[in-house]
Design an enzyme around this catalytic site. Structure first.
Site, PDB file in Angstrom:
ATOM      1  N   ALA A 217      -5.042  15.797  -2.270  1.00  0.00           N
ATOM      2  CA  ALA A 217      -4.741  16.583  -1.065  1.00  0.00           C
ATOM      3  C   ALA A 217      -3.851  15.798  -0.092  1.00  0.00           C
ATOM      4  O   ALA A 217      -4.042  14.580   0.073  1.00  0.00           O
ATOM      5  CB  ALA A 217      -6.051  16.974  -0.382  1.00  0.00           C
ATOM      6  N   GLY A 219      -1.292  17.316  -1.583  1.00  0.00           N
ATOM      7  CA  GLY A 219      -0.556  17.665  -2.786  1.00  0.00           C
ATOM      8  C   GLY A 219       0.818  17.044  -2.932  1.00  0.00           C
ATOM      9  O   GLY A 219       1.594  17.467  -3.792  1.00  0.00           O
ATOM     10  N   ASP A 272      -3.306   7.621  -4.752  1.00  0.00           N
ATOM     11  CA  ASP A 272      -2.937   7.115  -3.432  1.00  0.00           C
ATOM     12  C   ASP A 272      -4.130   7.245  -2.486  1.00  0.00           C
ATOM     13  O   ASP A 272      -3.988   7.615  -1.323  1.00  0.00           O
ATOM     14  CB  ASP A 272      -1.725   7.889  -2.888  1.00  0.00           C
ATOM     15  CG  ASP A 272      -1.162   7.262  -1.617  1.00  0.00           C
ATOM     16  OD1 ASP A 272      -1.322   6.049  -1.422  1.00  0.00           O
ATOM     17  OD2 ASP A 272      -0.568   8.012  -0.808  1.00  0.00           O
ATOM     18  N   LYS A 301      -3.978  -0.602  -0.743  1.00  0.00           N
ATOM     19  CA  LYS A 301      -3.891  -0.746   0.710  1.00  0.00           C
ATOM     20  C   LYS A 301      -4.301  -2.172   1.080  1.00  0.00           C
ATOM     21  O   LYS A 301      -5.419  -2.609   0.780  1.00  0.00           O
ATOM     22  CB  LYS A 301      -4.806   0.256   1.402  1.00  0.00           C
ATOM     23  CG  LYS A 301      -4.753   1.675   0.835  1.00  0.00           C
ATOM     24  CD  LYS A 301      -3.424   2.360   1.055  1.00  0.00           C
ATOM     25  CE  LYS A 301      -3.461   3.784   0.501  1.00  0.00           C
ATOM     26  NZ  LYS A 301      -2.198   4.506   0.686  1.00  0.00           N
TER      27      LYS A 301
END
Length: 347
Positions: A217, A219, A272, A301
């Site tokens: 999300a 997307g 991600d 990260k």
């Protein structure tokens, strides 16, 4: 000067300097790094610039947007005549097939863009008259880079077009299309452009291949994959943009991307998700080790401190736990922030 000049993201000069120093030491080259935070570049200095250039390929560097071999440092340049000292510094340096006038991508460097443009227009004919620059671009010859860090301070460097970024400042200029679900789409587009070569993109991104996007999300990464005509399982409890869902190539599965696994092997997995980098590295290694995917692109990260140490640790952890020979490439992309992007594929 003998050494390398490398560009980087502003604020990551210490990480780049640490990486260059360590990689030079591993190659048995005596060198030291010179860098100041927020300059947007770092220098690696020593006695043998040619050896450094050979031992540190650009593709292997993580925090370097561009890698150049230093030719000269020019300080105290007279604004009325910057060309004469530059021509003197380039004497004996050979011929160049192209010339780029640049500046660091930093707060102090960006105001120099106008100077770079005007100086390039004046320097180009002078270099051609002196026989230093070919009349037409020639990719077989080294490329000359003149990098202004202040109006009176510049570096002259050379690049092997086969061993460096093919974009000025090392930055690919990508346009965010109106139907992109988020700016994160640019990360994956840049990763595919920077971390895979042309042949790999043709072989590994074929229509009908299958992929999972973990933490999909809204997307953005799924959207990039379906533009390459891959069939995507988008894994996220959150919503996807409706036009992404409307594609017959997307199946949205409301699940935790960190724990979901496919029922059959996939060609690709991309990720991600915002999570501790070591935890992500371990989970990505599990995907490779268990054969759930063949190829992967994921982000790590980084913490605010000891970012080079954490980078090394996470990449070593991933390679050790993946349990099979891999080609692994990592880079801090232009569209990344406090993170690096990793591509892994069977060796």
């Amino acid at each position: 000067m003998n050494g390398l000049l490398c560009y980087c993201r502003q604020g990551f000069e210490p990480e780049l300097a640490a990486e260059l120093t360590e990689r030079a030491a591993q190659a048995g080259i005596a060198a030291y790094a010179r860098a100041n935070r927020n300059d947007g570049y770092a220098l690696l200095l020593g006695e043998d610039g040619a050896a450094m250039q050979r031992a540190l390929p650009w593709r292997d560097l993580i925090f370097a947007r561009q890698k150049l071999r230093l030719l000269a440092e020019l300080r105290g340049l007279d604004p009325r005549d910057r060309i004469t000292p530059l021509l003197a510094a380039l004497e004996g340096a050979g011929r160049f097939g192209e010339m780029w006038i640049e500046h660091p991508d930093s707060d102090e460097g960006k105001p120099l863009a106008g100077l770079a443009r005007s100086f390039g227009n004046a320097l180009r004919p002078a270099l051609r008259k002196a026989g230093v620059l070919t009349a037409a671009a020639d990719a077989r010859l080294p490329r000359l880079h003149v990098t202004f860090v202040r109006g009176d301070h510049a570096f002259a460097s050379s690049a092997d077009p086969r061993d460096g970024a093919p974009w000025p400042l090392g930055i690919p200029r990508l346009k965010l299309l109106p139907d992109a679900p988020s700016r994160s789409a640019l990360k994956l587009e840049e990763a595919l452009l920077s971390l895979l070569d042309e042949d790999e993109r043709a072989r590994l991104l074929r229509a009908g291949m299958t992929a999972a996007d973990l933490g999909a999300a809204p997307g953005g990464w799924t959207w990039v994959l379906i533009r390459h005509h891959l069939r995507v399982s988008a894994i996220d409890n959150g919503p996807l943009r409706q036009h992404v869902l409307d594609s017959d190539l997307v199946e949205h599965l409301r699940a935790d991307g960190f724990h979901w696994k496919p029922t059959q092997p996939l060609d690709w997995m991309v990720c991600d998700m915002v999570e501790q980098p070591r935890r992500v590295a371990e989970r990505m290694a599990t995907w490779i080790r268990e054969g759930w995917c063949r190829h992967a692109i994921f982000n790590l990260k980084l913490p605010m401190k000891k970012r080079w140490d954490e980078t090394r640790l996470c990449l070593d952890l991933f390679a050790a736990q993946a349990g099979k020979p891999l080609t692994v490439r990592a880079r801090q992309l232009y569209h990344d922030r406090e993170e690096i992007t990793v591509f892994a594929t069977p060796r």
